[in-house]
Design an enzyme around this catalytic site. Sequence first.
Site: not given
Ligand code: UT7
Length: 320
Positions: A114, A247, A277
Amino acid sequence: MSYARITGTGSYLPPTALTNDDLVARGVDTSDEWIVERTGIRSRHLADAGQMASDLALEASRKAMAAAGISAGKIDLIVLATSTPDYIFPSTACLLQSKLGVSGAAAFDVQAVCSGFAYALTVAEKFIRSGSHRCALVVGAEVFSRILDWNDRGTCVLFGDGAGAVVLEASEEPGILASALHADGAHHAILEVPGQVCGGKVVGQPFVKMDGPAVFKFAVRVLAEVAHETLDLAGLDATAIDWLIPHQANIRIIQSTARKLGLPMDKVVTTVERHGNTSAASIPLALDAAVREGRIKRGDTLMLEGVGGGFTWGAVLLKF
Ligand code: UT7
């Protein structure tokens, strides 16, 4: 010594758009509410089965060349950033060159995920500033939909396909003012596609694997740091920035970076809501959107910055 200045921008999004509700309808265990709240993404574009990264790059490049008022024959350097190349080899830059119907110019890919566009633009600038080249086509093109595991809701809702391009020419007027690139390979495992082709078979995992929260924390820290570093190199402070073009990974990362730089969100270009993204394509896609909407004007000071797998990060400060 002459500057390297952007003389034209272009971008291309494949026609098929997929909303968050479309993902739910496809069986992804998610919701529009979750995706919008955690990422700001509402929709993304997906390439058709027959469209390769070089096809998206070609459309974006044609628009950038038209905006710059040049023909492909004038280009003496093609630098293309992608992590989803058409082939293992030759480079997607060479395939783009062939599709443009020209030959002779140096052409190669850079792979910094990215951060790829920040890397590609910086590399092209060095060629132009050295005097060895005068007219570069710098492209970010991705078909990330090809490397997504549609059963992994933590990644498949985040990415989209697209391409953006700029023409970068030698000029007596500024121009790119400063840039900074960094990497720390120790963090490779928080965002990777740990697969390869060996003996005619895919070995390992050919899908994006990500520790989202770790990537989030890393991104928020280094994007603010590298923006300040680049401003320092140019002898400027954040008040000089007319537009921040970060980005487009997550609106919360973008908002946090803007806050750390003391910039109001009306100075930040955001397309993550409608593009998702698009990795190396996201910065030039956002740049071109804001130029064509008439928001970014000639003479504006722009801060472009990216962060991604590697881990890699970088920023480019320029007068448009
Ligand atoms: O280009 C560079 C590449 N990537 C990035 O910049 C991404 C950087 N990271 C992020 O943007 C965020 O970490 C995410 C959007 C990927 C995830 O958000 P988060 O607030 O960090 O969530 P998390 O991974 O801590 O997950 C929280 C909850 C989990 O459930 P439990 O364990 O709390 O019950 C996940 O299983 O959200 C759940 N979850 C979802 N729920 C519905 C994870 N993905 C999803 C989804 N829909 N798509």
